[in-house]
Design an enzyme around this catalytic site. Structure first.
Site, short mmCIF file in Angstrom:
data_model
loop_
_atom_site.label_atom_id
_atom_site.label_comp_id
_atom_site.label_asym_id
_atom_site.label_seq_id
_atom_site.Cartn_x
_atom_site.Cartn_y
_atom_site.Cartn_z
N TRP A 61 0.86 -1.19 0.00
CA TRP A 61 0.00 0.00 0.00
C TRP A 61 0.90 1.24 0.00
CZ3 TRP A 61 -1.77 2.90 4.77
CH2 TRP A 61 -2.71 3.88 4.44
N LYS A 68 -13.43 0.25 4.67
CA LYS A 68 -13.92 -0.58 3.56
C LYS A 68 -15.05 -1.49 4.01
CE LYS A 68 -9.90 0.78 1.86
NZ LYS A 68 -9.50 1.51 0.68
N ASP A 108 -1.72 -5.29 9.12
CA ASP A 108 -2.56 -4.23 8.58
C ASP A 108 -3.84 -4.94 8.14
OD1 ASP A 108 -3.89 -2.29 7.21
OD2 ASP A 108 -2.19 -1.64 6.00
C1 LMR Z 1 -6.28 2.65 -1.68
O1 LMR Z 1 -5.33 1.87 -1.53
O2 LMR Z 1 -6.63 3.09 -2.78
C2 LMR Z 1 -7.07 3.09 -0.49
O3 LMR Z 1 -6.68 2.37 0.64
C3 LMR Z 1 -7.09 4.55 -0.30
C4 LMR Z 1 -5.82 5.11 0.23
O4 LMR Z 1 -5.88 5.76 1.28
O5 LMR Z 1 -4.76 4.93 -0.37
#
Ligand code: LMR
Length: 417
Positions: free
Chosen positions: A146, A264, A227
């Site tokens: 992420w 989510k 996470d």
């Molecule tokens: C994403 O990965 O698109 C979401 O979790 C939004 C974000 O905060 O990055």
């Protein structure tokens, strides 16, 4: 007659902030802004991970809608929450992740604190590690990951180390390198684990692989921080999605950190509803840890936002609303699964060059297509289809009205049209 003159004040000294660097906008939020500004009627947003219904609209979950009504009928006020957050929310959130049986076993060894969604949970975890562990542990983060993981921990002064998680060749988890990394980590290092629905690859370890990973972590004395932003949203079933957390705590009896988000799985994106908790192996250590979390929270946000926590706590404590929420989770994950298959069939049906089997092997909110940055750019510029630079798509942005267009456009782009 009076005349007004305006004088422009020209500062004589350099700005106090003249050393501030210019930081480019966050890529995924910038992409959303680009999409919003695009006037093309056929535009498609597959960028940011936000659930959309089959007409492309944001969805307020039925359980959340009901919970809001319950709160209004009870008379909603806007008082401060305690510094650690809403007690019922903290309790129910950790119970949800651990399952009732494990929760009962470890509840006196838990330190829990409400957080500003998953990001805030990770940040509190980082603050806690920084204030309690010397020397600072290294933070091992799977690659890809992420987009915010590195920033959260490096902004707190940690050394973050990326290790390969995904093989672009086999388009699957690179278990061999994963284990070799764990076996080479210095003792007491921290490893970030995506509890389920790995973002961006959609590629999770199997149960057997989780067991192997957990055992390796135990042997090497590594500290797992999960996470867990997609519990229940990934498969539609919280128990399945929480397998790794429960195995590590319940079977391996490891100390762990868990960062929960209800963005989510309850659609509470903007309410910033999350929780961080730590399972310790000693009650006193847990009490102390929680007291540190309380101090850190006080100095950072004083006390967390109330509305989302009240909504979530109402859903989690009322058996009828909880059952409704489980149905909502099936609705969301089921629709995403159906769109994943529709895209897969569309790509094959339109003769998109390459093999797309990986798309249906992946799970969760995201599909990791494996397109080149040039193709991603062309899809945006020519077809008004928006996705992250690494060709991660939020499958929730697909619906029966646009999935064929997306499949056709990708196929066309790959053929150089
Ligand atoms: C994403 O990965 O698109 C979401 O979790 C939004 C974000 O905060 O990055």
């Amino acid at each position: 007659m009076t005349t007004t003159t305006t004088t422009t004040i020209i500062p004589s000294n350099p700005s106090f902030f003249s050393s501030a660097p210019f930081i480019p906008a966050d890529a995924i939020f910038a992409l959303t802004a680009e999409y919003t500004a695009d006037k093309h009627p056929q535009k498609v947003n597959l960028g940011q991970g936000t659930y959309r219904d089959s007409t492309g609209q944001p969805w307020v979950l039925a359980a959340v809608q009901k919970s809001r009504e319950v709160l209004l009928n009870q008379g909603l006020n806007h008082e401060y929450l305690p510094i650690l957050g809403l007690q019922t929310f903290r309790q129910e959130a950790s119970k949800l992740a651990l399952g009732g049986e494990i929760y009962d076993r470890v509840q006196d060894r838990l330190a829990t604190c409400q957080s500003l969604s998953g990001t805030g949970a990770l940040h509190l975890a980082g603050l806690l590690l920084r204030s309690c562990r010397a020397p600072l542990p290294k933070i091992y983060i799977p690659a890809p990951t992420w987009s915010n993981h590195h920033q959260v921990f490096s902004s707190l002064g940690f050394e973050c180390i990326s290790f390969p998680y995904y093989s672009a060749t086999s388009k699957s988890l690179d278990m061999e390198t994963y284990l070799a990394t764990l076996n080479g980590c210095p003792e007491n290092s921290v490893v970030i684990l995506h509890a389920c629905a790995h973002n961006p690859t959609g590629c999770d370890p199997s149960r057997e692989e989780w067991k192997t990973i957990g055992k390796a972590m135990k042997e090497r004395k590594l500290f797992p921080v999960f996470d867990a932003a997609y519990l229940g949203f990934n498969s539609g079933n919280v128990d399945d999605d929480a397998f790794a957390i429960r195995y590590f705590v319940g079977e391996l009896e490891l100390e762990v950190g868990v960062c929960l988000s209800f963005a989510k799985n309850m659609g509470l994106y903007g309410e910033r509803t999350g929780c961080v908790f730590f399972v310790s192996n000693a009650a006193q250590a847990a009490t102390n840890t929680q007291s540190v979390l309380e101090m850190l929270q006080r100095s950072e946000v004083s006390n967390p936002p109330a509305y989302g926590a009240k909504i979530a706590a109402t859903v989690l404590t009322d058996p009828e609303l909880k059952a409704l929420w489980y149905k909502d989770l099936e609705t969301m994950s089921g629709r995403i699964r159906a769109m994943r298959v529709a895209l897969f069939e569309g790509l094959n049906g339109h003769g998109a060059p390459g093999n797309w089997d990986h798309l249906v092997r992946q799970s969760g909110m995201f599909g990791f297509l494996g397109l080149s940055p040039e193709v991603v750019l062309r899809l945006k510029e020519k077809y008004h289809i928006y996705m992250a630079d690494n060709s991660r798509i939020s499958i929730a942005g697909l619906n029966p009205g646009n999935v064929d267009y997306v499949a056709r456009s990708i196929a066309g782009c790959l053929r150089g049209e």
